[in-house]
Design an enzyme around this catalytic site. Structure first.
Site, PDB file in Angstrom:
ATOM      1  N   PRO A 145       0.821  -1.222   0.000  1.00  0.00           N
ATOM      2  CA  PRO A 145       0.000   0.000   0.000  1.00  0.00           C
ATOM      3  C   PRO A 145       0.853   1.270   0.000  1.00  0.00           C
ATOM      4  O   PRO A 145       0.558   2.229  -0.721  1.00  0.00           O
ATOM      5  CB  PRO A 145      -0.823  -0.123   1.287  1.00  0.00           C
ATOM      6  N   TYR A 146       1.903   1.271   0.798  1.00  0.00           N
ATOM      7  CA  TYR A 146       2.792   2.427   0.890  1.00  0.00           C
ATOM      8  C   TYR A 146       3.506   2.667  -0.443  1.00  0.00           C
ATOM      9  O   TYR A 146       3.560   3.794  -0.941  1.00  0.00           O
ATOM     10  CB  TYR A 146       3.804   2.183   2.013  1.00  0.00           C
ATOM     11  N   HIS A 147       4.048   1.589  -1.027  1.00  0.00           N
ATOM     12  CA  HIS A 147       4.729   1.730  -2.310  1.00  0.00           C
ATOM     13  C   HIS A 147       3.767   2.217  -3.397  1.00  0.00           C
ATOM     14  O   HIS A 147       4.136   3.067  -4.222  1.00  0.00           O
ATOM     15  CB  HIS A 147       5.350   0.397  -2.721  1.00  0.00           C
ATOM     16  N   LYS A 150       3.361   5.914  -2.971  1.00  0.00           N
ATOM     17  CA  LYS A 150       4.556   6.706  -3.263  1.00  0.00           C
ATOM     18  C   LYS A 150       4.921   6.655  -4.752  1.00  0.00           C
ATOM     19  O   LYS A 150       5.389   7.657  -5.301  1.00  0.00           O
ATOM     20  CB  LYS A 150       5.729   6.227  -2.405  1.00  0.00           C
TER      21      LYS A 150
END
Length: 273
Positions: A145-147, A150
Site C-alpha cells: 500500500p505504501y509503495h 509513493k
C-alpha cells in the site's frame, strides 16, 4: 505551509523555517500538537487543524490561508505507512493509505494553489515540495500500500510540475531513505493490529512479515535524524536552485543507483529476498 507538522520531518521543517524568520502555517490533527507548536514558536507559527481524510477540514484550512494573503511555499509532508500482505489486506486499509499519501496530497495542493498564485502575481517564486520516498522507485514485500501511494505520488508530482511550469510555480519531489521518525513505530503498531485479524492461512507470509517489521524498527532507530532531512527539504523549498527531484540519505542514493543500473530481472530477485 507544512503538513504533518506534529512530528518527524514536518515538525523539524517548521522549526527550521521559523528559525530563519519565516511565518509558518503548520498543519496538525490534535489540540496537544497545536499547543506545543504555538508554545515553541510564539508569533512565528499559525496552526491549522486538519485531517487529510476529512475534505471539509482541508478546504477550511485552504480558505483560511487564502484569506491571509500570499503563500510562498507548500511542503506536502503528511503521511502514514500501512503494511500487510496484499493477498489478505482489507481494502479499507489500502484505500486509507491511498487517501492519505496520494489523494490527500492533491487535495492540499488544490486548495493552497490560489494563495501560491497570489505570491507569484506579487513577483515571488513560490514552490511546492512533495515529500515522497525512495519507496516510490523500488518496492518490496509487505509495504505494498505504501509503495503504491509513493509510486503514484511520483507520477502526480511530475504531471503537476509540467502543468505549473508556465505559471512560474516550482514543484520538487524529495525522496528520503530511512529517517528516524515515528511513522515507522506507528506503522509497526498498525501492522501488528492487522496481523491479529488475518486468517490462519496468512501464516505463509510469517517470514516476510517478520523481516518487514524488523526493517521498520531499524528505520525508526537508525535512520538519519529528521532535522537533517528537514534541512534538505527546506533547501528545496527556499534555495536558489530549483531541482525537480532530490534524494535524501545514502541509502536512498544507493537504491536509486541500483534501480537505474540493475537489469529488472536481477532487481526483482533482490527485492524478493
Amino acid at each position: 505551509m507544512v503538513t504533518g507538522a506534529s512530528t518527524g520531518i514536518g515538525r523539524a521543517c517548521v522549526a527550521l523555517l521559523a528559525g530563519q524568520g519565516h511565518h509558518v502555517w503548520a498543519a496538525v490533527r490534535s489540540a496537544a500538537d497545536e499547543e506545543s507548536l504555538l508554545r515553541e514558536h510564539p508569533g512565528q507559527v499559525s496552526v491549522l487543524r486538519m485531517d487529510l481524510t476529512d475534505e471539509a477540514s482541508v478546504r477550511a484550512a485552504g480558505e483560511r490561508v487564502r484569506e491571509a494573503g500570499p503563500l510562498h511555499g507548500l511542503v506536502n509532508n503528511a503521511g502514514v505507512a500501512l503494511a500487510g500482505p496484499l493477498e489478505y489486506l482489507p481494502l479499507e486499509i489500502f484505500r486509507r493509505q491511498i487517501e492519505i499519501n496520494l489523494t490527500g496530497q492533491l487535495l492540499v495542493t488544490q486548495v493552497m494553489l490560489p494563495a501560491l498564485r497570489q505570491a507569484r502575481d506579487a513577483g515571488a517564486h513560490p514552490r511546492i515540495v512533495m515529500v515522497g520516498s525512495i519507496g516510490g522507485r523500488i518496492a518490496g514485500p509487505m509495504l505494498g500500500p505504501y509503495h503504491a501511494a509513493k509510486f503514484g505520488l511520483a507520477g502526480l508530482t511530475d504531471s503537476l510540475r509540467a502543468e505549473l511550469a508556465p505559471s512560474g510555480i516550482g514543484v520538487v519531489l524529495v525522496e528520503p531513505g530511512k529517517v528516524a521518525t515515528p511513522i515507522w513505530d506507528r506503522g509497526v503498531a498498525a501492522g501488528d493490529d492487522l496481523i491479529k485479524e488475518l486468517p490462519e492461512e496468512a501464516g505463509r507470509y510469517a517470514e516476510m512479515i517478520s523481516a518487514a517489521r524488523a526493517d521498520a524498527m531499524k528505520s525508526a532507530a537508525r535512520g538519519i535524524p529528521p532535522e537533517r532531512a528537514a534541512a534538505l527539504v527546506v533547501g528545496a523549498l527556499t534555495g536558489a536552485r530549483l531541482r525537480p527531484r532530490l534524494l535524501i540519505g545514502r541509502d536512498a542514493k544507493l537504491a536509486a543507483t541500483v534501480v537505474r543500473l540493475l537489469p529488472y530481472t536481477l532487481l526483482t530477485r533482490l527485492t524478493g529476498r
